[in-house]
Design an enzyme around this catalytic site. Sequence first.
Site, PDB file in Angstrom:
ATOM      1  N   VAL A  44      26.985  12.073 -27.212  1.00 58.00           N
ATOM      2  CA  VAL A  44      26.892  10.780 -26.529  1.00 58.00           C
ATOM      3  C   VAL A  44      28.307  10.351 -26.169  1.00 58.00           C
ATOM      4  O   VAL A  44      29.166  10.237 -27.047  1.00 58.00           O
ATOM      5  CB  VAL A  44      26.235   9.717 -27.434  1.00 58.00           C
ATOM      6  CG1 VAL A  44      26.189   8.373 -26.724  1.00 58.00           C
ATOM      7  CG2 VAL A  44      24.834  10.158 -27.842  1.00 58.00           C
ATOM      8  N   HIS A  45      28.547  10.093 -24.888  1.00 59.37           N
ATOM      9  CA  HIS A  45      29.905   9.813 -24.412  1.00 59.37           C
ATOM     10  C   HIS A  45      29.994   8.406 -23.826  1.00 59.37           C
ATOM     11  O   HIS A  45      29.067   7.967 -23.157  1.00 59.37           O
ATOM     12  CB  HIS A  45      30.277  10.844 -23.341  1.00 59.37           C
ATOM     13  CG  HIS A  45      31.661  10.702 -22.821  1.00 59.37           C
ATOM     14  ND1 HIS A  45      32.768  11.085 -23.550  1.00 59.37           N
ATOM     15  CD2 HIS A  45      32.136  10.201 -21.650  1.00 59.37           C
ATOM     16  CE1 HIS A  45      33.856  10.852 -22.844  1.00 59.37           C
ATOM     17  NE2 HIS A  45      33.490  10.307 -21.685  1.00 59.37           N
ATOM     18  N   PRO A  46      31.079   7.677 -24.071  1.00 61.92           N
ATOM     19  CA  PRO A  46      32.206   8.020 -24.948  1.00 61.92           C
ATOM     20  C   PRO A  46      32.010   7.419 -26.338  1.00 61.92           C
ATOM     21  O   PRO A  46      31.884   6.211 -26.488  1.00 61.92           O
ATOM     22  CB  PRO A  46      33.389   7.354 -24.236  1.00 61.92           C
ATOM     23  CG  PRO A  46      32.778   6.159 -23.548  1.00 61.92           C
ATOM     24  CD  PRO A  46      31.349   6.511 -23.235  1.00 61.92           C
ATOM     25  N   GLU A  48      30.740  11.950 -30.920  1.00 63.05           N
ATOM     26  CA  GLU A  48      30.522  13.142 -30.098  1.00 63.05           C
ATOM     27  C   GLU A  48      31.461  14.276 -30.477  1.00 63.05           C
ATOM     28  O   GLU A  48      31.220  15.432 -30.116  1.00 63.05           O
ATOM     29  CB  GLU A  48      30.679  12.813 -28.616  1.00 63.05           C
ATOM     30  CG  GLU A  48      32.086  12.479 -28.172  1.00 63.05           C
ATOM     31  CD  GLU A  48      32.168  12.172 -26.685  1.00 63.05           C
ATOM     32  OE1 GLU A  48      31.691  13.012 -25.883  1.00 63.05           O
ATOM     33  OE2 GLU A  48      32.685  11.100 -26.328  1.00 63.05           O
TER      34      GLU A  48
END
Length: 491
Positions: free
Chosen positions: A460-462, A466
């Site tokens: 999952v960004h940002p 991650e």
Amino acid sequence: MSRAYDLVVIGAGSGGLEAGWNAASLHKKRVAVIDLQKHHGPPHYAALGGTCVNVGCVPKKLMVTGANYMDTIRESAGFGWELDRESVRPNWKALIAAKNKAVSGINDSYEGMFADTEGLTFHQGFGALQDNHTVLVRESADPNSAVLETLDTEYILLATGSWPQHLGIEGDDLCITSNEAFYLDEAPKRALCVGGGYISIEFAGIFNAYKARGGQVDLAYRGDMILRGFDSELRKQLTEQLRANGINVRTHENPAKVTKNADGTRHVVFESGAEADYDVVMLAIGRVPRSQTLQLDKAGVEVAKNGAIKVDAYSKTNVDNIYAIGDVTDRVMLTPVAINEGAAFVDTVFANKPRATDHTKVACAVFSIPPMGVCGYVEEDAAKKYDQVAVYESSFTPLMHNISGSTYKKFMVRIVTNHADGEVLGVHMLGDSSPEIIQSVAICLKMGAKISDFYNTIGVHPTSAEELCSMRTPAYFYQKGKRVEKIDSNL
């Protein structure tokens, strides 16, 4: 013969209440639960909910949350908030009042549980054994004190928890423990936290945020590095960040003597010969199983030298109908572990489904500032059990701290694997949200996840989390117990 109770539980902490409620509600057993008082605070501190609810995890987390606002306020300028920081003041009394109200609410909910659960009763006093089927409820810890009630029972569950240790030095009585720290009238301007464990570190962060301007918080630890048993690199990084936050971490240091000054402050002479004055000296040098007042000898229950009640995998003592769970057994001193042990006890004894609590891969957190979240083996322990161990590591500045002004706040992730098959043996994190992240990671470890499962998962960004999905190349290895840069296939 029919006995008055199916189960008597001594100790109304998380584990004891879990066992008591499950036995009464799910299996219609007659259950008596004994503890010293219903609501938190002096004189006994122990109350409905145990250490965690009253003088442990719950109030501590509330106070640490409050302490974190110190950095939030300071860092807000980087995000365009124009605050008059000179006008911002911490209000310790307001914090304690809010904390007390929250804890009282939990105490009340447990009182309601007793009122609403058929067969479950609360008995106030000190529980002690008369024999393996008889429990006395005494007026005080004195074994000769008045007996308020005599309870005849088929099974006994000992769940009395643990208690803060003292140093045993001159002036020991002039120091406080975490019990009293939760009820201080005001935040100490100059505080000394003694010990390198999570309790000392967490309170150092609390005191540091709420101290008056010009104050100082020292943390003294006799060892060379705080948080013994945790990942060594995280320990180093946390020490750096504590110091950057203004906490004076003093390793290889321990009080030798404490005296009282004329103004009521404490004068501390350290083993090194150094001296300093403090408003509060808080001891957090460990906790010991709380079994001394149970009169276990009356039933022949075996205990270890430190007072821990000896049990088997199913929490049974050497006496067939007497069991013990939680901190008093000195296995894993964590609230969720005690709860699991309490439920497993009921499954084993009353549901005829023997179940032992699995004490491996248990996630835990240190609510320091910044916090730490860990689960599983540290690399040194993994190297003792597995022939080939791989260590993955990453350290970076989280996105927010590129403009917060706190570039020293590094997020660190370390993963330990069995290099032979890639199974993840341990995950260790330091940084914002680590305690929340590690809970999900613990599920992965319980399921036997491999490092390939981590890096084949899309992150999952940002987010800082991650990074767990980006670590493909080991930083170094262990082979046959020795640290190496690469694996020798000929060994």
